[in-house]
Design an enzyme around this catalytic site. Structure first.
Site, short mmCIF file in Angstrom:
data_model
loop_
_atom_site.label_atom_id
_atom_site.label_comp_id
_atom_site.label_asym_id
_atom_site.label_seq_id
_atom_site.Cartn_x
_atom_site.Cartn_y
_atom_site.Cartn_z
N THR A 1 4.42 2.94 3.83
CA THR A 1 4.88 2.34 5.09
C THR A 1 6.29 2.82 5.40
O THR A 1 6.58 3.30 6.50
CB THR A 1 4.84 0.80 5.00
OG1 THR A 1 3.49 0.41 4.77
CG2 THR A 1 5.36 0.14 6.26
N CYS B 1 -4.72 -4.26 5.48
CA CYS B 1 -3.51 -4.69 6.17
C CYS B 1 -3.84 -5.58 7.36
O CYS B 1 -3.02 -6.35 7.80
CB CYS B 1 -2.71 -3.48 6.62
SG CYS B 1 -2.57 -2.27 5.32
C1 PLP Z 1 -3.26 5.63 5.60
C2 PLP Z 1 -2.24 4.69 5.06
N1 PLP Z 1 -0.95 4.91 5.33
C3 PLP Z 1 0.00 4.08 4.88
C4 PLP Z 1 -0.31 2.96 4.14
C5 PLP Z 1 0.80 2.06 3.67
O1 PLP Z 1 1.02 2.24 2.30
P1 PLP Z 1 1.93 1.24 1.46
O2 PLP Z 1 1.06 0.08 1.10
O3 PLP Z 1 2.38 2.02 0.26
O4 PLP Z 1 3.09 0.85 2.29
C6 PLP Z 1 -1.64 2.69 3.84
C7 PLP Z 1 -2.01 1.46 3.10
O5 PLP Z 1 -3.13 1.00 3.16
C8 PLP Z 1 -2.63 3.59 4.29
O6 PLP Z 1 -3.92 3.38 4.03
#
Ligand code: PLP
Length: 384
Positions: A72, A327
């Site tokens: 993120t 999410c």
């Molecule tokens: C495609 C994608 N990008 C970014 C993220 C975010 O990752 P993080 O949980 O490490 O912030 C996710 C999490 O599900 C994801 O699937």
């Protein structure tokens, strides 16, 4: 009842070897990596070893890796970097993760043009030449396209897109979060300038990730207030979790090297699962592309079923899956990815994602298949 965890795209359970490395780092690396004394040097050495492993996994140099709190943050930093370094429209797809779409919306609100390219009913983005044509007409300045979609598992032709973009002087960011560790990901072969990855999708702890930025591309500092990460990200490094990320990257690199000889066994398990689901419920729709997809992901739309209710009933029967992305779980909104494929909201709500991980065996898949018919029967929405 034996729990069956089929939600690796949401978070991979911590690998036992990673756990050992994290516990050892908690014990042995109490110093601040920025301190010059021996305790600090030991913590610094642990962080730099982790950086080398992460860099090696994606074919980068260590100096091109900035550690972050996850994908993120890496995505936010990447988009701020693109916005600052370029002019013209920022081009992305409608099916990116919210951690790409939300910062882009914020950048757009400040007056910058953003083009969100649509997907077809199979969830695939346009052919690279078509997408670049759309981008040219929108007056593009940069691209941000994911390598694999986290909900469908569909793969996107990022290498070709990045080559076409580079020929036009546009830099490319790639959110490679769902693909890293599941497929060989090499920043040179992809030709991207920025790439994001996440620790907890790899079997490392949550709260760590990385942003790759090509040597000639200085990433914007997302967090100010410290000299850490060469001034790109202030705040002391999360040493034990980073050690875990390094160990997870090492394990993934070894597994991917082995899979060069024999393909990932997960694809066969995933296909066995789909064949069984299609036999149990012939009206089920596979929302994962038949060939251009990650080996571990299967997104299925069940008729007359609410995905959230199915998820809860599966959980009661010992099975963990996702309805939409984790999410957005807990919200009743259907997934933006499935909606972008043109599925009406009522039907989109019947979508469930099964995502497998390296420890899975045929035995696990058979146990899931065994429990599925009763859960489906219990979940079906009555038609009045
Ligand atoms: C495609 C994608 N990008 C970014 C993220 C975010 O990752 P993080 O949980 O490490 O912030 C996710 C999490 O599900 C994801 O699937």
């Amino acid at each position: 009842m034996r729990r069956l965890y089929f939600d690796y795209n949401a978070s991979a359970p911590i690998d036992p070897h990673v756990l050992d490395a994290v516990v050892e780092a908690l014990r042995a690396c109490g110093g601040n990596p920025s301190s010059v004394h021996r305790e600090g040097q030991r913590a610094r050495a642990a962080v730099e070893a982790a950086r080398r492993h992460v860099a090696a996994l994606i074919g980068a140099h260590s100096t091109e890796i900035t550690f972050t709190s996850g994908a993120t943050e890496a995505n936010n930093a990447a988009l701020l970097t693109l916005a600052a370094a370029t002019e013209g429209a920022l081009v992305t797809t409608l099916v990116e993760h919210p951690s790409v779409l939300a910062p882009l919306a914020a950048i757009e609100a400040r007056g910058r043009a953003v083009l969100r390219v649509a997907v077809d009913p199979l969830g695939m983005i346009p052919e690279p030449e078509d997408l670049i044509g759309q981008a040219e007409r929108a007056g593009a300045g940069a691209l941000s396209v994911m390598l694999a979609n986290n909900e469908t598992g569909n793969l996107f032709p990022v290498a070709r897109l990045a080559a076409l973009a580079r020929a036009r002087g546009w830099p490319t960011h790639c959110d490679a979060t769902p693909a890293v560790g599941k497929l060989p990901v090499d920043v040179e072969a992809l030709g991207v300038d920025l790439l994001s990855l996440s620790g907890h999708k790899l079997g490392a702890p949550k709260g760590v990730g990385a942003l790759f930025a090509r040597a000639d591309f200085e990433p914007a500092a997302a967090i100010l207030g410290g000299h850490q990460e060469r001034g790109r990200r202030g705040g002391p490094e999360t040493v034990p979790a980073l050690v875990g990320l390094g160990r997870a990257a090492e394990i993934a690199a070894r597994r991917l090297a082995d899979e060069r000889e024999a393909p990932s066994p997960l694809a066969a398990l995933r296909d066995a699962l789909w064949d069984a689901i299609a036999a149990i419920e012939p009206r089920a729709v596979r929302q994962t592309h038949p060939t251009l997809c990650l080996p571990n992901t299967l997104n299925v739309r069940f008729p007359d079923v609410d995905g959230e209710t199915l998820l809860l009933n599966l959980d009661l029967d010992g099975i963990a899956v996702s309805a939409g992305s984790a999410c957005t779980a807990g919200s009743l909104e259907p997934s933006h990815v499935i909606l972008a494929m043109g599925v009406p909201p009522d039907l989109a709500r019947g979508s469930v994602r099964f995502s497998l991980g390296p420890p899975h065996t045929l035995d696990d898949v058979l146990a899931l298949i065994d429990r599925l018919p009763a859960v489906l029967a219990r979940t079906r929405t009555p038609r009045w």
